[in-house]
Design a protein around this motif. Sequence first.
Motif, mmCIF file in Angstrom:
data_model
loop_
_atom_site.group_PDB
_atom_site.id
_atom_site.type_symbol
_atom_site.label_atom_id
_atom_site.label_comp_id
_atom_site.label_asym_id
_atom_site.label_seq_id
_atom_site.Cartn_x
_atom_site.Cartn_y
_atom_site.Cartn_z
ATOM 1 N N LYS A 156 2.992 3.547 11.745
ATOM 2 C CA LYS A 156 1.592 3.553 11.307
ATOM 3 C C LYS A 156 1.507 3.578 9.780
ATOM 4 C CE LYS A 156 -2.056 6.198 13.057
ATOM 5 N NZ LYS A 156 -2.682 7.498 13.343
ATOM 6 N N GLU A 157 2.363 4.402 9.152
ATOM 7 C CA GLU A 157 2.347 4.493 7.694
ATOM 8 C C GLU A 157 2.783 3.169 7.061
ATOM 9 O OE1 GLU A 157 3.757 7.445 4.087
ATOM 10 O OE2 GLU A 157 4.879 7.515 5.961
ATOM 11 N N GLN A 158 3.890 2.597 7.539
ATOM 12 C CA GLN A 158 4.369 1.319 6.984
ATOM 13 C C GLN A 158 3.316 0.226 7.158
ATOM 14 O OE1 GLN A 158 7.911 1.256 9.454
ATOM 15 N NE2 GLN A 158 9.207 1.214 7.615
ATOM 16 N N TYR A 159 2.715 0.177 8.339
ATOM 17 C CA TYR A 159 1.699 -0.835 8.623
ATOM 18 C C TYR A 159 0.532 -0.715 7.636
ATOM 19 C CZ TYR A 159 -2.088 -3.337 10.877
ATOM 20 O OH TYR A 159 -3.140 -4.191 11.114
ATOM 21 N N ASN A 160 0.022 0.500 7.481
ATOM 22 C CA ASN A 160 -1.162 0.708 6.652
ATOM 23 C C ASN A 160 -0.882 0.676 5.159
ATOM 24 O OD1 ASN A 160 -3.646 1.153 8.373
ATOM 25 N ND2 ASN A 160 -2.124 2.408 9.413
ATOM 26 N N LEU A 161 0.395 0.734 4.765
ATOM 27 C CA LEU A 161 0.754 0.603 3.345
ATOM 28 C C LEU A 161 0.986 -0.850 2.927
ATOM 29 C CD1 LEU A 161 3.040 3.690 2.640
ATOM 30 C CD2 LEU A 161 0.822 3.170 1.594
ATOM 31 N N GLN A 162 0.948 -1.772 3.869
ATOM 32 C CA GLN A 162 1.081 -3.180 3.499
ATOM 33 C C GLN A 162 -0.104 -3.555 2.599
ATOM 34 O OE1 GLN A 162 2.929 -5.747 6.917
ATOM 35 N NE2 GLN A 162 1.419 -4.366 7.838
ATOM 36 N N PRO A 163 0.147 -4.298 1.514
ATOM 37 C CA PRO A 163 -0.925 -4.621 0.569
ATOM 38 C C PRO A 163 -2.181 -5.220 1.216
ATOM 39 C CG PRO A 163 1.181 -5.226 -0.361
ATOM 40 C CD PRO A 163 1.446 -4.795 1.065
ATOM 41 N N LEU A 164 -2.007 -6.074 2.207
ATOM 42 C CA LEU A 164 -3.180 -6.682 2.839
ATOM 43 C C LEU A 164 -4.000 -5.652 3.609
ATOM 44 C CD1 LEU A 164 -1.642 -10.048 4.120
ATOM 45 C CD2 LEU A 164 -3.028 -9.661 2.070
ATOM 46 N N GLU A 165 -3.342 -4.665 4.203
ATOM 47 C CA GLU A 165 -4.061 -3.609 4.931
ATOM 48 C C GLU A 165 -4.723 -2.634 3.966
ATOM 49 O OE1 GLU A 165 -4.916 -3.340 8.122
ATOM 50 O OE2 GLU A 165 -3.960 -5.275 8.378
ATOM 51 N N VAL A 166 -4.022 -2.266 2.905
ATOM 52 C CA VAL A 166 -4.616 -1.378 1.900
ATOM 53 C C VAL A 166 -5.885 -2.028 1.353
ATOM 54 C CG1 VAL A 166 -4.314 -0.365 -0.403
ATOM 55 C CG2 VAL A 166 -2.460 -0.212 1.284
ATOM 56 N N ASP A 167 -5.795 -3.301 1.001
ATOM 57 C CA ASP A 167 -6.932 -4.024 0.442
ATOM 58 C C ASP A 167 -8.089 -4.105 1.439
ATOM 59 O OD1 ASP A 167 -8.054 -5.921 -1.689
ATOM 60 O OD2 ASP A 167 -8.110 -7.156 0.121
ATOM 61 N N ALA A 168 -7.802 -4.446 2.693
ATOM 62 C CA ALA A 168 -8.864 -4.575 3.697
ATOM 63 C C ALA A 168 -9.517 -3.227 3.983
ATOM 64 C CB ALA A 168 -8.307 -5.191 4.977
ATOM 65 N N ASN A 169 -8.724 -2.169 4.046
ATOM 66 C CA ASN A 169 -9.294 -0.836 4.259
ATOM 67 C C ASN A 169 -10.132 -0.393 3.064
ATOM 68 O OD1 ASN A 169 -8.520 -0.065 6.898
ATOM 69 N ND2 ASN A 169 -6.440 0.321 6.192
ATOM 70 N N ALA A 170 -9.650 -0.663 1.863
ATOM 71 C CA ALA A 170 -10.386 -0.283 0.655
ATOM 72 C C ALA A 170 -11.712 -1.042 0.571
ATOM 73 C CB ALA A 170 -9.534 -0.552 -0.589
ATOM 74 N N PHE A 171 -11.669 -2.336 0.836
ATOM 75 C CA PHE A 171 -12.894 -3.132 0.790
ATOM 76 C C PHE A 171 -13.896 -2.633 1.830
ATOM 77 C CE2 PHE A 171 -15.564 -6.598 2.293
ATOM 78 C CZ PHE A 171 -16.197 -6.940 1.115
ATOM 79 N N ALA A 172 -13.431 -2.418 3.047
ATOM 80 C CA ALA A 172 -14.329 -1.952 4.108
ATOM 81 C C ALA A 172 -14.907 -0.573 3.781
ATOM 82 C CB ALA A 172 -13.599 -1.932 5.449
ATOM 83 N N ALA A 173 -14.104 0.285 3.173
ATOM 84 C CA ALA A 173 -14.598 1.611 2.774
ATOM 85 C C ALA A 173 -15.702 1.483 1.729
ATOM 86 C CB ALA A 173 -13.448 2.469 2.248
ATOM 87 N N LEU A 174 -15.539 0.572 0.782
ATOM 88 C CA LEU A 174 -16.582 0.348 -0.228
ATOM 89 C C LEU A 174 -17.856 -0.197 0.406
ATOM 90 C CD1 LEU A 174 -14.474 -1.125 -3.168
ATOM 91 C CD2 LEU A 174 -15.660 1.089 -3.123
ATOM 92 N N VAL A 175 -17.706 -1.099 1.370
ATOM 93 C CA VAL A 175 -18.870 -1.633 2.078
ATOM 94 C C VAL A 175 -19.609 -0.497 2.783
ATOM 95 C CG1 VAL A 175 -19.569 -3.045 4.061
ATOM 96 C CG2 VAL A 175 -18.010 -3.987 2.353
ATOM 97 N N MET A 176 -18.861 0.367 3.458
ATOM 98 C CA MET A 176 -19.492 1.479 4.175
ATOM 99 C C MET A 176 -20.240 2.391 3.210
ATOM 100 S SD MET A 176 -18.891 0.650 7.197
ATOM 101 C CE MET A 176 -19.636 2.048 8.005
ATOM 102 N N SER A 177 -19.657 2.632 2.062
ATOM 103 C CA SER A 177 -20.289 3.481 1.058
ATOM 104 C C SER A 177 -21.548 2.824 0.497
ATOM 105 C CB SER A 177 -19.289 3.772 -0.063
ATOM 106 O OG SER A 177 -19.895 4.511 -1.080
ATOM 107 N N ASP A 178 -21.442 1.556 0.128
ATOM 108 C CA ASP A 178 -22.561 0.857 -0.498
ATOM 109 C C ASP A 178 -23.700 0.552 0.479
ATOM 110 O OD1 ASP A 178 -21.143 0.962 -2.836
ATOM 111 O OD2 ASP A 178 -20.605 -1.164 -2.857
#
Length: 143
Positions: A90-112
């Motif tokens: 789970k950690e390796q999967y979620n540390l992949q750059p594409l997953e970090v980016d997608a999670n970060a973007f989605a988190a910003l969308v949820m906030s905004d």
Amino acid sequence: MDKKQICIKFAREICDILDISTPAIKFVSADRMQTSTQIAALTPDAILIRNDMTVSPELFFAIAHELRHFYQISNGADLKEYQTSDKISKEQYNLQPLEVDANAFAALVMSDFFGIAPRFQNLPESVRDAISGRMEQIRKEYE
């Protein structure tokens, strides 16, 4: 408005932000997902959404996350090194750059959009830190 219309309207708004075309959105049975907890998935021809999902923050997060993957691919993301969640931890999967980016973007969308700040409590601190750092970078890019 029904669930499908709500999801399509939301997807269009996110695609406008990302400056990409809106992919097809298809509602499918839960058995089409890789895991029992997966809400949505990106395929070459559509974003698949579990048809048993209700309209919820989790659903909107999943749509924004998958649209970010669509954006990544539309902008030449290299998928050679990408591994699916069933192949690595789970950690390796979620540390992949594409997953970090997608999670970060989605988190910003949820906030905004909704004033909700995902905490990612089910993920290791290393992943939460990576997402937080990427959120700051994305925020600066969209200012």
